[in-house]
Motif scaffolding. Structure first.
Motif, short mmCIF file in Angstrom:
data_model
loop_
_atom_site.label_atom_id
_atom_site.label_comp_id
_atom_site.label_asym_id
_atom_site.label_seq_id
_atom_site.Cartn_x
_atom_site.Cartn_y
_atom_site.Cartn_z
N VAL A 124 60.60 29.19 -53.34
CA VAL A 124 59.25 28.80 -52.97
C VAL A 124 59.08 29.06 -51.48
O VAL A 124 59.97 28.75 -50.68
CB VAL A 124 58.99 27.30 -53.24
N THR A 125 57.95 29.64 -51.12
CA THR A 125 57.60 29.86 -49.72
C THR A 125 56.27 29.19 -49.46
O THR A 125 55.30 29.43 -50.18
CB THR A 125 57.48 31.38 -49.43
N LEU A 126 56.23 28.34 -48.45
CA LEU A 126 54.97 27.71 -48.06
C LEU A 126 54.15 28.69 -47.25
O LEU A 126 54.69 29.40 -46.40
CB LEU A 126 55.22 26.43 -47.27
N GLY A 127 52.84 28.73 -47.53
CA GLY A 127 51.93 29.59 -46.79
C GLY A 127 51.05 28.75 -45.91
O GLY A 127 51.31 27.57 -45.67
N LEU A 128 49.97 29.36 -45.44
CA LEU A 128 49.00 28.59 -44.69
C LEU A 128 48.48 27.47 -45.58
O LEU A 128 48.19 27.70 -46.75
CB LEU A 128 47.84 29.48 -44.25
N PRO A 129 48.40 26.26 -45.07
CA PRO A 129 47.94 25.15 -45.92
C PRO A 129 46.60 25.48 -46.55
O PRO A 129 45.74 26.06 -45.89
CB PRO A 129 47.82 23.99 -44.94
N PRO A 130 46.44 25.24 -47.81
CA PRO A 130 47.29 24.45 -48.70
C PRO A 130 48.13 25.32 -49.65
O PRO A 130 48.46 24.89 -50.75
CB PRO A 130 46.26 23.66 -49.50
N ARG A 131 48.47 26.54 -49.29
CA ARG A 131 49.09 27.49 -50.22
C ARG A 131 50.61 27.37 -50.30
O ARG A 131 51.28 27.00 -49.35
CB ARG A 131 48.74 28.91 -49.82
N LYS A 132 51.10 27.77 -51.48
CA LYS A 132 52.53 27.97 -51.69
C LYS A 132 52.68 29.17 -52.62
O LYS A 132 51.80 29.47 -53.42
CB LYS A 132 53.21 26.75 -52.29
N THR A 133 53.80 29.86 -52.48
CA THR A 133 54.11 30.99 -53.34
C THR A 133 55.45 30.72 -54.00
O THR A 133 56.44 30.45 -53.33
CB THR A 133 54.19 32.30 -52.53
N VAL A 134 55.45 30.76 -55.33
CA VAL A 134 56.70 30.69 -56.10
C VAL A 134 57.04 32.13 -56.45
O VAL A 134 56.19 32.87 -56.96
CB VAL A 134 56.55 29.82 -57.36
N TRP A 135 58.25 32.55 -56.15
CA TRP A 135 58.63 33.94 -56.33
C TRP A 135 59.94 34.04 -57.11
O TRP A 135 60.74 33.09 -57.14
CB TRP A 135 58.76 34.65 -54.98
N ALA A 136 60.12 35.19 -57.72
CA ALA A 136 61.36 35.50 -58.43
C ALA A 136 61.66 36.97 -58.21
O ALA A 136 60.74 37.80 -58.15
CB ALA A 136 61.23 35.20 -59.92
N GLU A 137 62.94 37.31 -58.09
CA GLU A 137 63.35 38.70 -57.92
C GLU A 137 64.36 39.08 -58.99
O GLU A 137 65.19 38.27 -59.39
CB GLU A 137 63.97 38.92 -56.53
N MET A 138 64.25 40.35 -59.40
CA MET A 138 65.15 40.91 -60.40
C MET A 138 65.53 42.32 -59.99
O MET A 138 64.69 43.07 -59.49
CB MET A 138 64.46 41.02 -61.76
N GLU A 139 66.77 42.68 -60.23
CA GLU A 139 67.19 44.07 -60.06
C GLU A 139 66.79 44.81 -61.33
O GLU A 139 67.15 44.40 -62.43
CB GLU A 139 68.69 44.16 -59.84
N VAL A 140 66.01 45.89 -61.18
CA VAL A 140 65.46 46.57 -62.36
C VAL A 140 65.74 48.07 -62.39
O VAL A 140 65.32 48.75 -63.32
CB VAL A 140 63.93 46.36 -62.47
N GLY A 141 66.41 48.61 -61.39
CA GLY A 141 66.59 50.06 -61.35
C GLY A 141 65.38 50.70 -60.69
O GLY A 141 64.40 50.05 -60.37
N ARG A 142 65.44 51.96 -60.52
CA ARG A 142 64.36 52.69 -59.84
C ARG A 142 63.14 52.84 -60.74
O ARG A 142 63.25 53.21 -61.89
CB ARG A 142 64.84 54.10 -59.45
N ALA A 143 61.98 52.54 -60.16
CA ALA A 143 60.71 52.77 -60.87
C ALA A 143 60.37 54.24 -60.77
O ALA A 143 60.60 54.87 -59.75
CB ALA A 143 59.61 51.94 -60.23
#
Length: 148
Positions: A124-143
């Motif tokens: 989770v990354t807090l942004g400018l109030p009142p925002r938050k970003t929930v993120w996830a990363e995956m290794e997927v190979g080259r697009a």
């Protein structure tokens, strides 16, 4: 409003793929987030199943726990090199997600457990109030990159 951009990183030469869309904080908006993500991932020729499940869980959380009527949530997909990053931003920075085991008989409460199981990393990354970003990363190979 949605947009897709392909920008070359000057040192690596690999394009950065990006897709972003604002959606209503409703169950319909959450379903649309998953559908749009699947179509974008398909166009980039990336895996669909695990990333679309992550999008579904994060969007459902945004519409359930991060909802403020009249304030949209944002779905953003990035591909940089071999990594897909999924971000869902809402306007409830005061309500941070917690990874809690759900009761065995509960009908809900397992979304972040699924995200943790499917993603290589998340947070989770807090942004400018009142925002938050929930993120996830995956290794997927080259697009694959569209022919220009």
């Amino acid at each position: 409003m949605n947009q897709e951009t392909a920008v070359s990183h000057p040192q690596l030469g690999d394009p950065i793929r990006n897709f972003s869309v604002l959606l209503s904080p409703t169950p319909r908006g959450a379903r649309l987030a998953r559908l749009l993500a699947v179509e974008q991932l398909r166009s980039w020729e990336l895996p669909l199943e695990a990333p679309s499940q992550i999008v579904a869980e994060l969007a459902a959380n945004a519409t359930t726990h991060g909802r403020i009527p009249g304030r949209d949530f944002r779905l953003t997909l990035y591909v940089v090199g071999d990594t897909l990053r999924i971000e869902v931003t809402d306007t409830r920075g005061d309500r941070l997600p917690r990874l809690n085991p759900a009761a065995p008989q509960a009908d809900s409460g397992r979304g972040l457990l699924l995200v943790e199981a499917l993603a290589d990393r998340w947070g989770v990354t807090l942004g400018l109030p009142p925002r938050k970003t929930v993120w996830a990363e995956m290794e997927v190979g080259r697009a694959r990159h569209p022919q220009g």
